[in-house]
Design a protein around this motif. Sequence first.
Motif, PDB file in Angstrom:
ATOM      1  N   ILE A  46      -6.968  68.470 -43.647  1.00 24.83           N
ATOM      2  CA  ILE A  46      -8.733  68.932 -44.223  1.00 24.83           C
ATOM      3  C   ILE A  46      -8.538  69.983 -43.032  1.00 24.83           C
ATOM      4  CG2 ILE A  46     -10.713  68.154 -43.965  1.00 24.83           C
ATOM      5  CD1 ILE A  46      -8.156  65.432 -44.165  1.00 24.83           C
ATOM      6  N   ALA A  47      -8.967  70.902 -43.583  1.00 26.22           N
ATOM      7  CA  ALA A  47      -8.455  72.500 -43.602  1.00 26.22           C
ATOM      8  C   ALA A  47     -10.039  73.407 -43.555  1.00 26.22           C
ATOM      9  CB  ALA A  47      -7.362  73.756 -43.694  1.00 26.22           C
ATOM     10  N   TYR A  48     -10.780  74.400 -42.684  1.00 24.54           N
ATOM     11  CA  TYR A  48     -11.401  75.443 -43.170  1.00 24.54           C
ATOM     12  C   TYR A  48     -11.197  76.205 -44.656  1.00 24.54           C
ATOM     13  CZ  TYR A  48     -15.374  79.049 -43.231  1.00 24.54           C
ATOM     14  OH  TYR A  48     -15.943  80.098 -42.811  1.00 24.54           O
ATOM     15  N   GLY A  49     -11.804  76.061 -45.628  1.00 18.41           N
ATOM     16  CA  GLY A  49     -11.170  76.773 -46.539  1.00 18.41           C
ATOM     17  C   GLY A  49     -11.385  78.356 -46.674  1.00 18.41           C
ATOM     18  N   GLY A  50     -12.728  79.163 -46.185  1.00 17.93           N
ATOM     19  CA  GLY A  50     -12.882  80.568 -45.225  1.00 17.93           C
ATOM     20  C   GLY A  50     -12.011  81.145 -44.287  1.00 17.93           C
ATOM     21  N   ASP A  51     -10.981  80.123 -43.941  1.00 18.69           N
ATOM     22  CA  ASP A  51     -10.076  80.676 -42.440  1.00 18.69           C
ATOM     23  C   ASP A  51      -9.268  81.423 -43.574  1.00 18.69           C
ATOM     24  OD1 ASP A  51      -9.592  80.742 -39.520  1.00 18.69           O
ATOM     25  OD2 ASP A  51      -7.962  79.978 -40.207  1.00 18.69           O
ATOM     26  N   GLU A  52      -9.089  82.249 -43.078  1.00 17.61           N
ATOM     27  CA  GLU A  52      -7.279  82.971 -43.818  1.00 17.61           C
ATOM     28  C   GLU A  52      -5.594  82.528 -43.351  1.00 17.61           C
ATOM     29  OE1 GLU A  52      -7.057  87.128 -42.929  1.00 17.61           O
ATOM     30  OE2 GLU A  52      -8.292  87.391 -41.374  1.00 17.61           O
ATOM     31  N   TYR A  53      -6.108  82.140 -41.775  1.00 16.54           N
ATOM     32  CA  TYR A  53      -4.803  81.896 -41.437  1.00 16.54           C
ATOM     33  C   TYR A  53      -4.604  80.570 -42.130  1.00 16.54           C
ATOM     34  CZ  TYR A  53      -5.444  86.061 -38.659  1.00 16.54           C
ATOM     35  OH  TYR A  53      -5.800  87.061 -38.127  1.00 16.54           O
ATOM     36  N   SER A  54      -5.937  79.612 -42.144  1.00 18.69           N
ATOM     37  CA  SER A  54      -5.468  78.250 -42.850  1.00 18.69           C
ATOM     38  C   SER A  54      -5.052  77.967 -44.236  1.00 18.69           C
ATOM     39  CB  SER A  54      -6.681  77.266 -42.239  1.00 18.69           C
ATOM     40  OG  SER A  54      -6.973  77.411 -41.444  1.00 18.69           O
ATOM     41  N   ARG A  55      -5.126  79.010 -44.712  1.00 17.38           N
ATOM     42  CA  ARG A  55      -5.207  79.414 -46.208  1.00 17.38           C
ATOM     43  C   ARG A  55      -3.240  79.773 -46.110  1.00 17.38           C
ATOM     44  NH1 ARG A  55      -7.595  77.683 -50.905  1.00 17.38           N
ATOM     45  NH2 ARG A  55     -10.151  77.999 -49.999  1.00 17.38           N
ATOM     46  N   GLN A  56      -2.728  80.421 -45.285  1.00 14.58           N
ATOM     47  CA  GLN A  56      -1.416  80.859 -45.052  1.00 14.58           C
ATOM     48  C   GLN A  56      -0.170  79.910 -45.245  1.00 14.58           C
ATOM     49  OE1 GLN A  56      -1.324  84.295 -42.368  1.00 14.58           O
ATOM     50  NE2 GLN A  56      -2.995  85.630 -43.392  1.00 14.58           N
ATOM     51  N   MET A  57      -1.037  78.778 -44.518  1.00 14.04           N
ATOM     52  CA  MET A  57      -0.016  77.475 -44.081  1.00 14.04           C
ATOM     53  C   MET A  57       1.073  77.095 -45.465  1.00 14.04           C
ATOM     54  SD  MET A  57      -1.467  75.611 -41.098  1.00 14.04           S
ATOM     55  CE  MET A  57      -2.899  75.057 -42.490  1.00 14.04           C
ATOM     56  N   ASN A  58       2.360  77.219 -45.751  1.00 11.73           N
ATOM     57  CA  ASN A  58       2.464  76.338 -46.417  1.00 11.73           C
ATOM     58  C   ASN A  58       3.035  75.663 -46.170  1.00 11.73           C
ATOM     59  OD1 ASN A  58       4.256  76.159 -48.769  1.00 11.73           O
ATOM     60  ND2 ASN A  58       5.953  77.372 -48.327  1.00 11.73           N
ATOM     61  N   LEU A  59       2.408  73.657 -46.377  1.00 14.12           N
ATOM     62  CA  LEU A  59       2.673  72.609 -45.991  1.00 14.12           C
ATOM     63  C   LEU A  59       3.297  71.806 -47.253  1.00 14.12           C
ATOM     64  CD1 LEU A  59      -0.090  72.326 -44.071  1.00 14.12           C
ATOM     65  CD2 LEU A  59       2.311  72.725 -42.668  1.00 14.12           C
ATOM     66  N   ASP A  60       3.963  70.539 -47.005  1.00 12.04           N
ATOM     67  CA  ASP A  60       4.491  70.208 -48.136  1.00 12.04           C
ATOM     68  C   ASP A  60       3.802  68.990 -48.181  1.00 12.04           C
ATOM     69  OD1 ASP A  60       6.631  71.742 -48.986  1.00 12.04           O
ATOM     70  OD2 ASP A  60       8.565  70.471 -47.209  1.00 12.04           O
ATOM     71  N   LEU A  61       2.630  68.795 -47.990  1.00 12.71           N
ATOM     72  CA  LEU A  61       1.617  67.736 -47.835  1.00 12.71           C
ATOM     73  C   LEU A  61       0.760  68.212 -48.341  1.00 12.71           C
ATOM     74  CD1 LEU A  61       0.498  67.001 -44.647  1.00 12.71           C
ATOM     75  CD2 LEU A  61       1.527  68.911 -45.265  1.00 12.71           C
ATOM     76  N   PRO A  62      -0.235  67.157 -49.071  1.00 11.13           N
ATOM     77  CA  PRO A  62      -1.600  67.407 -49.698  1.00 11.13           C
ATOM     78  C   PRO A  62      -2.196  68.389 -48.475  1.00 11.13           C
ATOM     79  CG  PRO A  62      -1.209  64.776 -49.959  1.00 11.13           C
ATOM     80  CD  PRO A  62      -0.167  65.542 -49.008  1.00 11.13           C
ATOM     81  N   VAL A  63      -3.005  69.569 -49.140  1.00 12.13           N
ATOM     82  CA  VAL A  63      -4.388  70.040 -48.051  1.00 12.13           C
ATOM     83  C   VAL A  63      -5.698  70.031 -48.700  1.00 12.13           C
ATOM     84  CG1 VAL A  63      -4.337  72.051 -46.846  1.00 12.13           C
ATOM     85  CG2 VAL A  63      -2.378  71.240 -47.408  1.00 12.13           C
ATOM     86  N   TRP A  64      -6.174  69.702 -47.814  1.00 16.99           N
ATOM     87  CA  TRP A  64      -7.995  69.843 -49.079  1.00 16.99           C
ATOM     88  C   TRP A  64      -8.274  70.505 -47.602  1.00 16.99           C
ATOM     89  CZ3 TRP A  64     -10.414  66.038 -52.068  1.00 16.99           C
ATOM     90  CH2 TRP A  64      -9.124  64.498 -52.711  1.00 16.99           C
ATOM     91  N   PHE A  65      -9.125  71.780 -48.449  1.00 19.79           N
ATOM     92  CA  PHE A  65      -9.918  72.907 -48.128  1.00 19.79           C
ATOM     93  C   PHE A  65     -11.362  72.505 -48.503  1.00 19.79           C
ATOM     94  CE2 PHE A  65      -5.958  75.393 -48.837  1.00 19.79           C
ATOM     95  CZ  PHE A  65      -5.772  75.926 -47.507  1.00 19.79           C
ATOM     96  N   TYR A  66     -12.711  72.466 -47.004  1.00 19.34           N
ATOM     97  CA  TYR A  66     -13.581  72.408 -47.519  1.00 19.34           C
ATOM     98  C   TYR A  66     -14.674  73.539 -46.777  1.00 19.34           C
ATOM     99  CZ  TYR A  66     -13.546  72.338 -41.817  1.00 19.34           C
ATOM    100  OH  TYR A  66     -13.650  72.156 -40.833  1.00 19.34           O
TER     101      TYR A  66
END
Length: 432
Positions: free
Chosen positions: A201-221
Motif C-alpha cells: 500500500i503506497a502513496y500514489g503521489g510519490d514518484e519513487y513509489s510509482r517507479q517500483m516494478n513489483l510482482d504483487l498487488p500494489v494499492w496506491f492511495y
Amino acid sequence: MEKYHFIGIKGAGMSALAQVLHDLGHEVRGSDINKEVFTEHQLRDKGIKILPFDEENITEGFTYIAGNAFDDDHIEIKRARDLGFPVVRYHIFLSNFMSRYTSIAVTGTHGKTSTTGLLSHVMNGDVDTTFLIGDGTGFGLEASNYFAFESCEYKRHFLSYHPDYAIITNIDFDHPDYFKDITDVVTAFTEMAAQVNKAVIAYGGDEYSRQMNLDLPVWFYGLGSTDDVQAVNIDTTGEGTHFDVIVMGEYLDRFTIPMFGDHHVLNSLAVITICYLEQLDMDNIKNAFVTFGGVKRRFSETFVNDMVLVDDYAHHPREIKATLETARKKYDGREIVSVFQPHTFSRTEKFLEDFAAALAESDKAYIVDIFGSAREESGDLSSDDLVSLIPGSELLYEAELSRLNSHAGAVIIFMGAGDIQKYEKRFTELLS
C-alpha cells in the motif's frame, strides 16, 4: 512462559518489543545506560526491571535480545556468547515473532510512527491487534491475529522482514551517513517491497513509489484521480478533517479524523486501505478514527498561559513542512514560531538549503546548536550557517529561552530528533 533479557532495553524498538512480550505473559527484564530516556516510564509502569549494564546480569535461563546499537564486543553480548547462551539481534527476533500473525509493516522515510500509531489504534477498534511503534510504545494481546509494526529503512534493517502487507508512506533521501543517494534509497525500498506476501500500500503521489516494478498487488492511495484509494471533498472544521473515500471508483464512506493537514489524510487513507483489504467492519473503523489521540513527539501540545507549546520529532525538511502545515490549519491566525535543533552534521549539511526553505514558512525561526552524533565528525558546519539562510531567524541558547516570552499568544514549535525537549521543558518551567 519464556524469559527474556533485553540488552539496550531503552531503545525505542527494544522498549516496545519488551512491552509486547511482557503483555503476552513472558518474564522480561533488560539493561541499559544509566541515563533517563523517554521510553523508561512505560517500562517501569509495567513493572519491567531496568538494570545498568553489567556482565553479572548474564545468567542461565534467559534468551538475550540485543539492540542493533551495540556491537558484538559489548560486555553483556560477549559474556552471553562466551557462556553459550542464546543471543538474538532485535530485527531477527522480530522477524521470527511476526510469523505467527497477519503482519503489517509501516515504512517510509517520513510518517512511519504517526501511521503505525494510527493503524494500531484504528484496527483495535474492530479486531485485537498487537503493535510495536517507534516511539517506544508496544502492546501485546494474546487473542490477536494481527501485528502492526514500524519498520525502519536505516541500514536496510527492514530487509529482515517478510510481512503480509507493507505501507510505504513515501520514499525520500535521508540518513546521508548510510545511503549514498536517492537511487540507493529506492533500491532498498524496492527490495523490501518485493519481500511482502500479500500487497503493498503506497502513496500514489510519490514518484519513487510509482517507479517500483513489483510482482504483487500494489494499492496506491492519495488525492489524485489515478489513485486506487482517494480522499475527495475534504473539509476542515474545529473538530478536525472530514473527507469522502473512493475505492476503485466506488464510494466507500465519509470519515472524520481529529487532525489537521493533508499528511494526516494520507496516513488515514493508508490505514483505511488495510482495513478494506482485510474486510474489517467499516463502522467500527470510522468510530476508532474519531478517538485517536496521537503518538508521542508528533505535534504533542502543552497549553501554558496564552501560548501553545508543541513538541515534534520533525528533523527532515519535509517533516518540518508537514508540522508547520498542521499548525497553520489548526491555529489559523496565530503567530507560528519554530525552535529547531538540527540533527547530525551530515544531515544538516546535506539539506541545509531545504531546511532554510522549510523553516522560512514560520513567522519566526530560532535555531539551537546542532545535535551531533558519535559516529560523525562536526567539520566546519554550525547552526550559524542555517541562520544565515533564513530571513529574520536567530540563534537561541538554552540560557536565553526567556526571549521566547516576546511571542505572546503564539504557537511555539520545538522540533528535532535530538534533545530539543530539554529546551521546551526549561521554557515551560520559566512560564510556570
